[in-house]
Write an enzyme that holds these catalytic residues in place. Structure first.
Site, short mmCIF file in Angstrom:
data_model
loop_
_atom_site.label_atom_id
_atom_site.label_comp_id
_atom_site.label_asym_id
_atom_site.label_seq_id
_atom_site.Cartn_x
_atom_site.Cartn_y
_atom_site.Cartn_z
N SER A 5 0.75 -0.94 0.20
CA SER A 5 -0.01 0.08 -0.06
C SER A 5 0.81 1.30 -0.18
O SER A 5 2.02 1.23 0.40
CB SER A 5 -0.99 -0.06 0.99
OG SER A 5 -0.14 0.37 2.39
N LYS A 6 0.22 2.27 -0.57
CA LYS A 6 0.90 3.57 -0.50
C LYS A 6 1.49 4.09 0.62
O LYS A 6 2.68 4.79 0.62
CB LYS A 6 -0.22 4.70 -1.22
CG LYS A 6 0.30 5.79 -1.63
CD LYS A 6 0.72 5.80 -3.10
CE LYS A 6 1.83 6.97 -3.39
NZ LYS A 6 3.21 6.68 -3.51
N ARG A 7 0.79 3.61 1.87
CA ARG A 7 1.35 4.22 3.18
C ARG A 7 2.71 3.65 3.59
O ARG A 7 3.37 4.00 4.22
CB ARG A 7 0.15 3.88 4.18
CG ARG A 7 -0.34 5.02 4.63
CD ARG A 7 -1.66 4.54 5.51
NE ARG A 7 -2.71 3.91 4.91
CZ ARG A 7 -3.09 2.67 5.46
NH1 ARG A 7 -2.66 2.26 6.67
NH2 ARG A 7 -3.93 2.07 5.08
N GLN A 8 3.05 2.36 3.00
CA GLN A 8 4.13 1.86 3.54
C GLN A 8 5.25 1.88 2.51
O GLN A 8 6.54 1.29 2.45
CB GLN A 8 3.83 0.27 3.66
CG GLN A 8 3.44 -0.12 4.69
CD GLN A 8 2.22 -1.01 4.80
OE1 GLN A 8 2.09 -1.72 3.92
NE2 GLN A 8 1.66 -1.26 5.94
N GLY A 9 4.89 2.53 1.25
CA GLY A 9 6.13 2.76 0.43
C GLY A 9 5.65 2.86 -1.04
O GLY A 9 4.29 3.13 -1.09
#
Ligand code: GLU
Length: 484
Positions: A253-257
């Site tokens: 996911s975008k939040r993690q990378g």
């Protein structure tokens, strides 16, 4: 045997997700490993989600990655048009066939009624599903409603109380209960088909032989199979690719990378590394070879090497592969690739001399993992003046006074070197010979020298730095350290 034909069928909704690139690459590898064609089809029927310019940026990223389509909206072919909104009359013809066969039906439910229904289902903790309210309207009722201008959608008539058996090339037979399947919408109220309908019609008309898609589509698989059955068409072979997880076991996911291929390109990952890396997200060659070019992957690629267990997106592995491909470049190629990053940071200008850049690249190539790092690796080499903490010059138990004395000695060794002898090897030989002759410890001299030239805790060797800086700048930096 019919010709092998695979397709990539993206919806033009923005940047390319790395998972979608994996689907595209697996389709491409499989097609080319069987001498087949690879087709681009734009699935743009959900126009609310469409992003302007998305198709051009897709084409751009695929040409960078090195995928050549055999057919597509940009090059045409015998099965076009390749953009779904240009095929709307085709879908009308086929939905009519389904309606006539009683395999699809008109639904006039208002959005208020559907919202109400969904809310009740939520309250009763039931799975959201159309309640088949309009499934059995009579011909007359339907005609009447259409005549009155009532809005409608067309839904798939899923058979009741039966089992739907599907076959995935990796998972084998999968059985779904038809009660669990929704009578989903095939044609929306504006007359445009949904993905579920257009995708099947097009795969059939374009004679697609194999479908590679992410396993998030497994839930649609039985409904797709039922549509093929309703039409009496033969199904392509389906290969649902395993989920891609991050290293911690969660969904990418975008939040993690970064999740978009464009992000990786901007950071300076090379297409060779991305292709090699993505190939391992669900496939493994028999000979366990890790470094593979696109051509080698295609030679070795087959369904046997693929599995269903989730693939792990290991950034360290991508860095490792990228470092490998960076080291394969010659200095000119790598300089050309690095220049935009140096320009962006203002370290060079368009007028900077190629030789100066080459030297910098040469000594950084070994350690470079992604192109954008070139700026932080080398900024001190381009600057006129460097600022650092003098304490950093001190090696082990030496005092600042000792360090300065040692630097002065080295200064006089370097000062005697002719410009024409100013090479890494020559400088190294001279300095080592001096240290050996005068029985000095290498670290007492080389650490301060290296720091005086770079101002950094970590950097290439002092000889490499001196070589890149040239005689004048080198002596100036050593002198400055002595005077600090
Ligand atoms: N348009 C679908 C998507 O964007 C294609 C899925 C498929 O390959 O069938 O994911």
């Amino acid at each position: 045997m019919n010709k092998v034909r695979l397709r990539f069928a993206p919806s033009p909704t923005g940047f390319l997700h790395i998972g979608n690139l994996r689907s595209a690459l697996f389709g491409y590898f499989l097609a080319k490993s069987m001498d087949g064609d690879f087709i681009l089809r734009i699935e743009d029927t959900d126009q609310k989600r469409e992003v302007e310019g998305a198709v051009d940026s897709l084409l751009n990223i695929f040409s960078w990655i090195g995928i050549d389509f055999d057919e597509g909206p940009h090059i045409s072919g015998n099965y076009g048009p390749y953009t779904q909104t240009e095929r709307l009359d085709i879908y009308q013809k086929y939905i009519k066939e389904l309606l006539d066969k009683g395999e699809a039906y008109y639904c006039f439910c208002s959005s208020e009624r559907l919202d109400d229904m969904r809310q009740k289902q939520q309250e009763n903790k039931e799975a959201p599903k159309y309640d088949r309210h309009c499934r059995d309207l009579s011909k007359e009722e339907i005609e009447e409603k259409i005549k009155n201008g009532e809005k409608f959608v067309i839904r798939q008539k899923i058979p009741m109380n039966c089992c739907v058996e599907v076959y995935d090339e990796l998972r084998g037979k999968i059985i779904f209960k038809s009660e669990d399947l929704d009578d989903h919408v095939l044609i929306k109220s504006n007359g445009v088909p949904t993905y579920q309908f257009a995708n099947i019609v097009d795969d059939h008309l374009m004679e697609i032989s194999h479908v590679t898609r992410g396993d998030e589509w497994l839930a649609s698989f039985p409904k797709n199979a039922l549509l093929y059955k309703s039409f009496g068409w033969e199904m392509p072979k389906y290969i649902h690719l395993p989920l891609i997880l991050n290293k911690g076991g969660g969904k990418l996911s975008k939040r993690q990378g970064d999740v978009f291929v464009e992000d990786y390109r901007n950071k300076g990952y090379l297409p060779e590394a991305i292709v090699n890396f993505c190939a391992f997200l669900g496939w493994h060659p028999k000979d366990d070879q890790e470094i593979l070019s696109m051509k080698e992957i295609i030679e070795k690629f087959s369904l046997d090497g693929m599995g269903v267990s989730p693939a792990v997106f290991d950034l360290e592995k991508l860095d490792y592969l990228n470092g490998h491909y960076i080291r394969q470049k010659n200095v000119k190629e790598l300089s050309d690739l690095c220049k935009p990053y140096l320009l962006k940071e203002g370290l060079i200008t368009e007028k900077s001399k190629d030789e100066d850049i080459y030297k910098t690249i040469e000594i950084s190539q070994e350690r470079l993992k992604k192109l954008e790092d070139i700026a932080s690796f080398t900024h001190y080499l381009f600057m006129d003046d460097i600022v650092y903490d003098v304490e950093l010059l001190i090696w082990k138990s030496l005092t600042l006074g000792d360090v300065k004395k040692n630097l002065l000695e080295i200064y006089s060794v370097l000062d005697k070197v002719k410009e024409s002898d100013w090479t890494k090897e020559c400088l190294e030989n001279l300095v080592f010979a001096y240290l050996k002759e005068s029985d000095k410890k290498n670290g007492d001299y080389l650490w301060p020298l290296r720091v005086s030239l770079s101002g950094q805790k970590n950097s290439p060797s002092p000889f490499e730095l001196a070589y890149v800086l040239g005689k004048e700048k080198t002596l100036k930096r050593v002198e400055k350290a002595v005077q600090s």
